[in-house]
Design a protein around this motif. Structure first.
Motif, short mmCIF file in Angstrom:
data_model
loop_
_atom_site.label_atom_id
_atom_site.label_comp_id
_atom_site.label_asym_id
_atom_site.label_seq_id
_atom_site.Cartn_x
_atom_site.Cartn_y
_atom_site.Cartn_z
N VAL A 22 5.10 108.02 -1.02
CA VAL A 22 4.16 107.94 -2.14
C VAL A 22 4.57 106.77 -3.03
O VAL A 22 5.73 106.64 -3.40
N SER A 23 3.61 105.90 -3.34
CA SER A 23 3.91 104.78 -4.23
C SER A 23 2.74 104.58 -5.18
O SER A 23 1.61 104.99 -4.90
N GLU A 24 3.03 103.96 -6.31
CA GLU A 24 1.99 103.65 -7.29
C GLU A 24 1.90 102.14 -7.43
O GLU A 24 2.89 101.46 -7.65
N GLU A 25 0.69 101.63 -7.30
CA GLU A 25 0.46 100.19 -7.34
C GLU A 25 -0.18 99.78 -8.65
O GLU A 25 -1.09 100.45 -9.15
N VAL A 26 0.31 98.68 -9.20
CA VAL A 26 -0.28 98.08 -10.39
C VAL A 26 -0.77 96.69 -10.03
O VAL A 26 0.01 95.84 -9.58
N ALA A 27 -2.05 96.45 -10.20
CA ALA A 27 -2.63 95.14 -9.91
C ALA A 27 -2.42 94.22 -11.12
O ALA A 27 -2.36 94.68 -12.26
N PRO A 28 -2.31 92.91 -10.88
CA PRO A 28 -2.14 91.99 -12.01
C PRO A 28 -3.38 91.94 -12.89
O PRO A 28 -4.50 91.91 -12.38
N ASP A 29 -3.17 91.95 -14.19
CA ASP A 29 -4.25 91.79 -15.16
C ASP A 29 -4.39 90.29 -15.46
O ASP A 29 -3.39 89.62 -15.77
N SER A 30 -5.57 89.75 -15.37
CA SER A 30 -5.76 88.30 -15.51
C SER A 30 -5.29 87.79 -16.87
O SER A 30 -4.73 86.69 -16.97
N ALA B 233 3.89 88.26 -13.88
CA ALA B 233 4.73 87.11 -13.52
C ALA B 233 4.39 86.58 -12.13
O ALA B 233 4.34 85.37 -11.92
N ALA B 234 4.15 87.50 -11.18
CA ALA B 234 3.95 87.10 -9.79
C ALA B 234 2.49 86.88 -9.43
O ALA B 234 2.18 86.15 -8.48
N GLY B 235 1.59 87.54 -10.16
CA GLY B 235 0.17 87.40 -9.85
C GLY B 235 -0.26 88.14 -8.61
O GLY B 235 -1.30 87.82 -8.03
N VAL B 236 0.53 89.12 -8.15
CA VAL B 236 0.18 89.93 -6.98
C VAL B 236 0.43 91.40 -7.33
O VAL B 236 1.18 91.70 -8.28
N PRO B 237 -0.17 92.34 -6.59
CA PRO B 237 0.05 93.76 -6.87
C PRO B 237 1.52 94.14 -6.71
O PRO B 237 2.22 93.63 -5.82
N VAL B 238 1.98 95.02 -7.57
CA VAL B 238 3.37 95.49 -7.55
C VAL B 238 3.38 97.01 -7.43
O VAL B 238 2.70 97.70 -8.18
N SER B 239 4.16 97.50 -6.48
CA SER B 239 4.29 98.94 -6.28
C SER B 239 5.73 99.37 -6.50
O SER B 239 6.66 98.59 -6.33
#
Length: 532
Positions: free
Chosen positions: A497-505, A450-456
């Motif tokens: 500690v955090s886990e980041e998910v990058a946006p999938d195109s 939705a945002a198009g940016v990495p989410v942690s």
């Protein structure tokens, strides 16, 4: 065993710090140690009700909920550490922002609490926005006050004080009519230079209502604005009894400024610095983006509020998020129960949420609106939960779950798109917290699309706003010559500690296709409101 011994020592020496947040469905207490780690918690489930067309909570339920939550915390302390709470290093209260609690000279609540969820101030919101040239959403306290004036409500002439839920609880426990600047910025616009209510806009409001004959001026009935780190009063003897019904808690404990849930969400996710943002997703959903500069123009879809330190924040808020999604999952649970199949709720959510990731990127042509209540972002004063499909839509469980996750963020995305596409606001990272993110990875992936940016998502973010307000109380209690951002980064989150998910195109493209369908289908939602 060492950690347990340290926790006991911290509690018994009165160095533990308490944060309590009044959420929309739960009141939560978190006790933290000197390392800012949660060592005990308590909670109380509650729910708003629709009474005479007003979303509200009973006044008695506020205090019953507070005491029950604190009692639950005490039980947790007793069970874990075989000791009890008598003294604390600091206390903080936070709650749902906005809304309307008005009192007379006898400190009597004049009308039932009007919560943020009410979309009943449309006329006031529009008139004040036009007058101020500053967006005044329907949820804001000043909109509620002015709508009461437009409605010619008898109680307005008797007001001596009005505040938010957090401000109300803090006042009753300390005697101090104050509010943290983040929560205050959801009552009335803030002067970003002076870190107080805008004098010019206060004067405009007083001029607007000057013919009404009220004895009060607006600044006289608003709570005083305080910043993070300020001392905001001490727990009185009466306040201690309101919190601890058994009377064990000592008076005299310092309290930090009461804050709103948006501010505590920023603290709990360490997103008080510029170019950072967080999304809180539960009953409602909102994105808080800390700005580098003022926006180029007024956008009625966006709230302009502040961090607890008074930095400018753009808030994209949607009244509706997971309520409808949760109802569908409850229906699936009932179906399983009917077949005699017992499934744990966490497992059910996990399986169904993960099933959504198997769906088509655009949800296969399905459409849903999760509008249990009105939705200001899209212009609705009422809502009707709605699921729609065409005969050739790809109707399967994966797409069904995916569309309900997408639509939970749909209205908020409209606000995010204004920030990122029209105002060219730069965001390095978004931190997610709240119920939507409990199933590992799923909510993150949907929000990244939705945002198009990495989410942690941080491990500690699950403690939410109660932990955030506890951190603000700890910051006040131990404040040195450091900003809140420095304090959080260096003393609280240094080893986080955090886990980041990058946006999938492909996900991002699929969400855009869904949003085009979402916007075009709003007339269907309007028809549902008009016909049902």
């Amino acid at each position: 065993m060492e950690n347990k011994a340290n926790a006991i020592k911290c509690i018994e020496e009165g160095k533990a710090v308490l944060g309590i947040e009044f959420g929309s469905t739960r009141i939560k207490a978190v006790l933290i140690d000197e390392k800012h780690d949660p060592i005990a918690s308590g909670s109380y489930e509650w729910e708003n009700k629709l009474a005479d067309g007003i979303w509200t909570y009973d006044e008695d339920e506020i205090w019953n909920g507070l005491q029950s939550c604190y009692d639950d915390l005490k039980k947790d302390v007793k069970a874990k550490y075989e000791t009890s709470l008598h003294k604390l290093g600091g206390i903080g209260f936070s709650a749902m922002m906005h809304g309307y609690l008005a009192f007379d000279k006898n400190d009597t609540l004049l009308v039932p609490f009007r919560t943020w969820r009410n979309n009943i101030t449309g006329a006031a919101s529009k008139e004040l926005t036009d007058l101020f040239q500053y967006n005044i959403p329907q949820r804001w306290s000043i909109a509620h006050l002015y709508q009461a004036i437009l409605n010619k409500e008898e109680h307005v002439k008797d007001i001596t004080f009005f505040t938010t839920l957090a401000g109300y609880v803090h006042w009753k426990l300390t005697g101090e009519k104050v509010l943290g600047i983040g929560d205050a910025s959801g009552m009335f616009p803030i002067d970003m230079e002076k870190k107080e209510y805008s004098k010019g806009l206060l004067e405009k409001f007083d001029s607007l209502v000057s013919d009404k004959g009220y004895e009060w001026k607006l600044n006289q009935i608003l709570p005083k604005v305080l910043l993070a780190g300020d001392e905001a009063g001490k727990l009185t003897a009466e306040g201690a009894k309101l919190l601890d019904s058994e009377g064990f808690l000592e008076a005299g404990i310092l309290l930090c400024p009461p804050e709103g849930d948006a501010g505590t969400g920023m603290v709990a996710t360490n997103t008080v610095a510029k170019r950072t943002g967080n999304v809180s997703a539960g009953t409602s959903v909102f994105a808080m983006i800390v700005l580098e500069k003022e926006l180029s123009r007024l956008h009625e879809e966006l709230d302009m509020v502040t961090t607890p330190s008074g930095d400018l924040v753009a808030m994209a808020h949607s009244n509706n998020c997971t309520t409808d999604l949760n109802d569908w999952i409850k229906l699936f649970k009932q179906s399983l129960d009917a077949f005699g199949v017992s499934v744990d709720n966490n497992e059910l959510y996990g399986v169904l949420y993960n099933k959504a990731l198997e769906g088509d990127k655009d949800c296969g042509g399905l459409l849903s609106y999760c509008y249990h209540s009105g939705e200001h972002m899209t212009g609705f004063s009422e809502g009707r939960p709605l699921f729609v499909r065409t005969p050739d839509s790809k109707f399967n469980l994966a797409n069904f779950m995916r569309v309900h996750l997408y639509t939970s963020l749909g209205a908020m995305k409209i606000g995010l798109d204004i920030l990122m596409k029209e105002e060219n606001v730069k965001i390095d990272q978004i931190l997610g917290h709240g119920g939507l993110f409990k199933t590992k990875g799923v909510g993150q992936k949907i929000l990244a699309a939705a945002a198009g940016v990495p989410v942690s998502v941080m491990e500690t973010a699950g403690e939410g706003g109660a932990w955030g307000i506890a951190l603000l109380a700890a910051y006040m209690a131990g404040k040195k010559d450091e900003t809140l951002a420095e304090y959080l980064t260096e003393k609280v989150f240094a080893d986080s500690v955090s886990e980041e998910v990058a946006p999938d195109s492909d996900d991002v493209a699929g969400f855009e296709v869904f949003m085009d369908r979402y916007k075009k289908g709003l007339d269907i939602e309007r028809a549902a409101v008009n016909c049902l």
